[in-house]
Design a protein around this motif. Structure first.
Motif, PDB file in Angstrom:
ATOM      1  N   ALA A  19      40.264  17.573 -13.075  1.00 18.71           N
ATOM      2  CA  ALA A  19      41.028  18.675 -13.073  1.00 18.71           C
ATOM      3  C   ALA A  19      40.549  19.778 -14.064  1.00 18.71           C
ATOM      4  O   ALA A  19      40.434  21.012 -13.772  1.00 18.71           O
ATOM      5  CB  ALA A  19      42.408  18.408 -13.254  1.00 18.71           C
ATOM      6  N   THR A  60      35.382  18.205  -5.050  1.00 23.29           N
ATOM      7  CA  THR A  60      36.753  18.656  -5.509  1.00 23.29           C
ATOM      8  C   THR A  60      37.905  18.486  -4.501  1.00 23.29           C
ATOM      9  O   THR A  60      38.919  18.257  -4.464  1.00 23.29           O
ATOM     10  CB  THR A  60      36.455  20.180  -5.939  1.00 23.29           C
ATOM     11  N   GLY A  93      41.369   9.793  -5.597  1.00 32.45           N
ATOM     12  CA  GLY A  93      42.815  10.356  -5.379  1.00 32.45           C
ATOM     13  C   GLY A  93      43.846   9.440  -4.928  1.00 32.45           C
ATOM     14  O   GLY A  93      44.607   9.619  -5.005  1.00 32.45           O
ATOM     15  N   LEU A 100      41.480  16.119  -3.969  1.00 29.00           N
ATOM     16  CA  LEU A 100      42.653  16.817  -3.566  1.00 29.00           C
ATOM     17  C   LEU A 100      43.484  16.144  -2.320  1.00 29.00           C
ATOM     18  O   LEU A 100      44.794  15.880  -2.240  1.00 29.00           O
ATOM     19  CB  LEU A 100      42.546  18.040  -3.493  1.00 29.00           C
TER      20      LEU A 100
END
Length: 347
Positions: free
Chosen positions: A167, A47, A308, A51
């Motif tokens: 998400a 996670t 990402g 990000l």
């Protein structure tokens, strides 16, 4: 001038800058995940990695993307598949069999119902595209971000769809971590049965561990074992999905007798099962297992960083509220429907 152009060309064709950036951000993500605050919250390096990747690419601008693109593509494809394979070291078939047929039945019914609802609500009610609906369903039904990452190559998903799906499972999986311990005192079931409920309905492995541990050792053990069984079902899901994708493509190409060939098989899913088998039958030294699991975390985190780095905030915001609404609907099914299913089969 020609020399400079040649250097620029070699730089753009090099895998090193992109892989180095993915590795650097992955190391930072793993370090942050081990801090006391994030560790207690059950936030995984995956996670944090995605990000960091999104933040980096949207900060430095698109002009640097050609330099890192080749290495980033390797990280989000080849390294991802290697990470999924090594993920099998977390499991043995003997441990999973201790749950019996009820544990298996619960997981199978949860996976099928969540996937069907995701495709129905996503495609026909919310009008989302097939890939995004499937990825959100896979992440909710099986094992969060890891399932989304493993499903993406089979359906050739775009980075934006993967990020949107991740998400949803991160948000609702995090909510689960606080909701489940809160409702535990009001449920008239044993700690072991509550662990099965937790393992069969919460999104991420880390979140299951956090909730199970908060209730107690008995709950933690059954929760982790049930979740392990659910994760193992990822491999047959990928094989069935690949078969369906191949059959659908053949029909779209107007071929009268669609056939499934080995080249359509997601080889990394087969290798995932083989690794579980080896871990079940062979006595692998504990030190080697620790090293390989650390490598697995690194590979999967690098893959998430790479996703990402391929995602721009503007693309994600354009998706609007619909993916989150779909994630919420699936979350309700897991909490309520999963609870009813567990009571029925375990009661």
């Amino acid at each position: 001038m020609e020399q400079r152009e040649e250097v620029d060309k070699r730089t753009h064709n090099s895998k090193i800058p992109g892989l180095f950036l993915a590795l650097l951000l992955a190391l930072i993500a793993i370090g942050l995940a081990h801090t006391a605050l994030l560790s207690d919250l059950g936030v995984s390096p995956l996670t944090i990695g995605i990000l960091l990747g999104i933040g980096t690419v949207n900060s430095i601008g698109r002009k640097f993307e050609p330099v890192i693109d080749k290495g980033v593509n390797i990280a989000k494809s080849t390294l991802l598949k290697l990470g999924v394979i090594l993920f099998g070291l977390h499991f043995t078939y003997a441990e999973v069999l201790t749950l019996g047929w009820r544990g298996l039945a619960i997981d199978i019914l949860v996976i099928i119902s969540v996937l069907m609802l995701s495709l129905f609500v996503g495609r026909y009610i919310l009008k989302l595209d097939y890939t995004t609906s499937l990825l959100i369903g896979a992440g909710s039904a099986i094992c969060g971000a890891a399932a989304i990452l493993a499903t993406a190559p089979v359906v050739k998903a775009k980075s934006e769809s993967v990020v949107i799906a991740v998400a949803t499972v991160v948000i609702f999986g995090t909510i689960s971590m606080f909701l489940y311990p809160a409702i535990w005192p009001y449920l008239n079931i044993s700690a072991a049965d509550f662990g099965v409920y937790t393992g069969s309905t919460i999104h991420e492995v880390a979140q299951v561990v956090a909730v199970g541990t908060a209730i107690g050792p008995e709950s933690a053990q059954s929760a982790v074992l049930e979740k392990m069984l659910r994760v193992i079902l990822l491999a047959p899901f990928l094989l069935i999905l690949a078969l369906c994708q191949s059959t659908l493509k053949k029909k779209q190409d107007n071929q009268s007798t669609p056939r499934f060939s080995l080249r359509h098989m997601p080889w990394f899913a087969l290798c995932f099962l083989i690794v579980i088998g080896v871990n079940s039958m062979a006595s692998i030294p504990a030190a080697l297992i620790t090293v390989l699991m650390s490598l697995d975390t690194m590979l999967l985190t690098m893959a998430m960083v790479a996703l990402g780095l391929k995602t721009h905030v503007s693309v994600v915001t354009q998706a609007g509220y619909k993916p989150m609404l779909l994630g919420f609907v699936l979350f309700l099914l897991l909490v309520v429907g999963g609870g009813i299913l567990n009571c029925w089969l375990l009661g």
